[in-house]
Design a protein around this motif. Structure first.
Motif, mmCIF file in Angstrom:
data_model
loop_
_atom_site.group_PDB
_atom_site.id
_atom_site.type_symbol
_atom_site.label_atom_id
_atom_site.label_comp_id
_atom_site.label_asym_id
_atom_site.label_seq_id
_atom_site.Cartn_x
_atom_site.Cartn_y
_atom_site.Cartn_z
ATOM 1 N N ALA A 180 36.721 39.149 49.868
ATOM 2 C CA ALA A 180 37.102 38.843 48.489
ATOM 3 C C ALA A 180 36.538 39.859 47.500
ATOM 4 O O ALA A 180 37.220 40.253 46.543
ATOM 5 C CB ALA A 180 36.636 37.433 48.131
ATOM 6 N N ALA A 191 35.377 39.395 41.267
ATOM 7 C CA ALA A 191 35.869 38.598 42.392
ATOM 8 C C ALA A 191 36.397 37.261 41.900
ATOM 9 O O ALA A 191 35.859 36.664 40.963
ATOM 10 C CB ALA A 191 34.758 38.381 43.417
ATOM 11 N N THR A 198 41.680 34.386 44.292
ATOM 12 C CA THR A 198 41.625 35.445 45.300
ATOM 13 C C THR A 198 43.004 35.692 45.896
ATOM 14 O O THR A 198 43.387 36.839 46.139
ATOM 15 C CB THR A 198 40.623 35.083 46.407
ATOM 16 N N GLN A 201 44.920 37.831 43.571
ATOM 17 C CA GLN A 201 44.511 39.228 43.677
ATOM 18 C C GLN A 201 45.120 39.881 44.919
ATOM 19 O O GLN A 201 45.606 41.017 44.860
ATOM 20 C CB GLN A 201 42.988 39.335 43.702
#
Length: 300
Positions: A180, A191, A198, A201
């Motif tokens: 992560a 993060a 996550t 992302q």
């Protein structure tokens, strides 16, 4: 056949109560020497699962180099593509605290001489999968990616240690594998605080570069985003944690091993997650890496 192109090191590991602050001297409770390097570790992880593995890398002409090669051969890894360079082999200085978390300083040594100037295509003959990391020079990484793509191998880029992907031939990559923190680093962001953040992302990384993205989440397992943007999560396995040093490398090697055996992405990630959970139960990057029977037993 899995080909792993990357670093080979000797790990010098100290057990500490906590990480020292600036100017602080700690007395370690224990010290050990292990074989390491992200590339060599991933090669060993895959080989222990009964998979043929060839390693491309470099070692020095010192005693550490002798031990690195002997260790790989003992694990059943093909080392014919390993260069022997004048000078020192790579070293990693590792501190592990009481919770099993680690901090690592790497001295490249012979790994720093891997510049991609040689022809890597002969070493890719028979490759079904290629594993590459970022612990060697961009020139070497790109040479490996090009050779793997020419061989028709499924290419897995483990973007660790965290570094910008600018200058790397990401068009050759099928799967990006990161944790992560590394995923956030590649986006220039903090993060994600939640799994959904996550996943977002990872989705943006995949959309930008055009590859699939796998994000390891420690005790929470792993998530992955396909090239179509769909994401899924594989829960983690409850386990005792002694040392997390080799968990990511075990995951990568096990994932590649599962893929060349024909497993789906979901099954390969489940397989890799179980292997990684078994690896953290002993000290040292490779000591806890499981064999095929151990992973099968844990899956039952």
């Amino acid at each position: 056949m899995i080909v792993v192109a990357g670093s080979a090191n000797t790990d010098l590991v100290a057990q500490v109560s906590h990480y020292p602050g600036a100017g602080e001297t700690l007395i370690a409770s224990d010290y050990a020497v292990y074989q390491g390097g992200k590339g060599a570790n991933q090669a060993v992880a895959a080989a222990r699962l009964g998979t043929p593995v060839r390693f491309i890398g470099a070692v020095g002409d010192d005693d550490f180099g002798d031990r690195i090669l002997t260790g790989l051969v003992t694990e059943g890894v093909d080392v014919h593509a390993v260069r022997r360079c004048p000078g020192s082999s790579g070293l990693a200085m590792i501190t592990v605290d009481q919770t099993g978390e680690n901090r690592i300083v790497v001295v490249p040594g012979a790994n720093g001489q891997l510049d991609g100037s040689g022809d890597l295509r002969p070493a890719m003959v028979g490759a079904s999968a290629l594993l590459v990391q970022l612990e060697t020079s961009p020139g070497f990484v790109n040479a490996a990616l090009a050779a793997g793509q020419a061989a028709g191998a499924e290419i897995i880029l483990n973007a660790a240690p965290a570094a910008s992907l600018a200058g790397f031939d990401t068009d050759a990559v099928d799967w990006l594998m990161v944790n992560a923190g590394e995923a956030a680093f590649l986006l220039g962001e903090a993060a994600g605080g939640t799994r959904s953040e996550t996943a977002d992302q990872a989705r943006r990384l995949g959309a930008h570069y055009g590859f699939g993205v796998i994000v390891t989440l420690g005790a929470d397992g792993a998530l992955w985003v396909d090239r179509d943007g769909g994401d899924r999560h594989m829960p983690g396995r409850v386990c005792e944690v002694i040392d997390t040093t080799g968990a990511g490398d075990t995951f990568a090697g096990a994932f590649a091993a599962a893929r060349i055996k024909g497993q789906s992405i979901a099954d390969a990630i489940r397989w890799a997650g179980v292997a990684a959970s078994l690896s953290v139960g002993q000290a040292g990057a490779r000591t806890g890496m499981p064999d095929l029977a151990s992973v099968r037993a844990a899956l039952d």
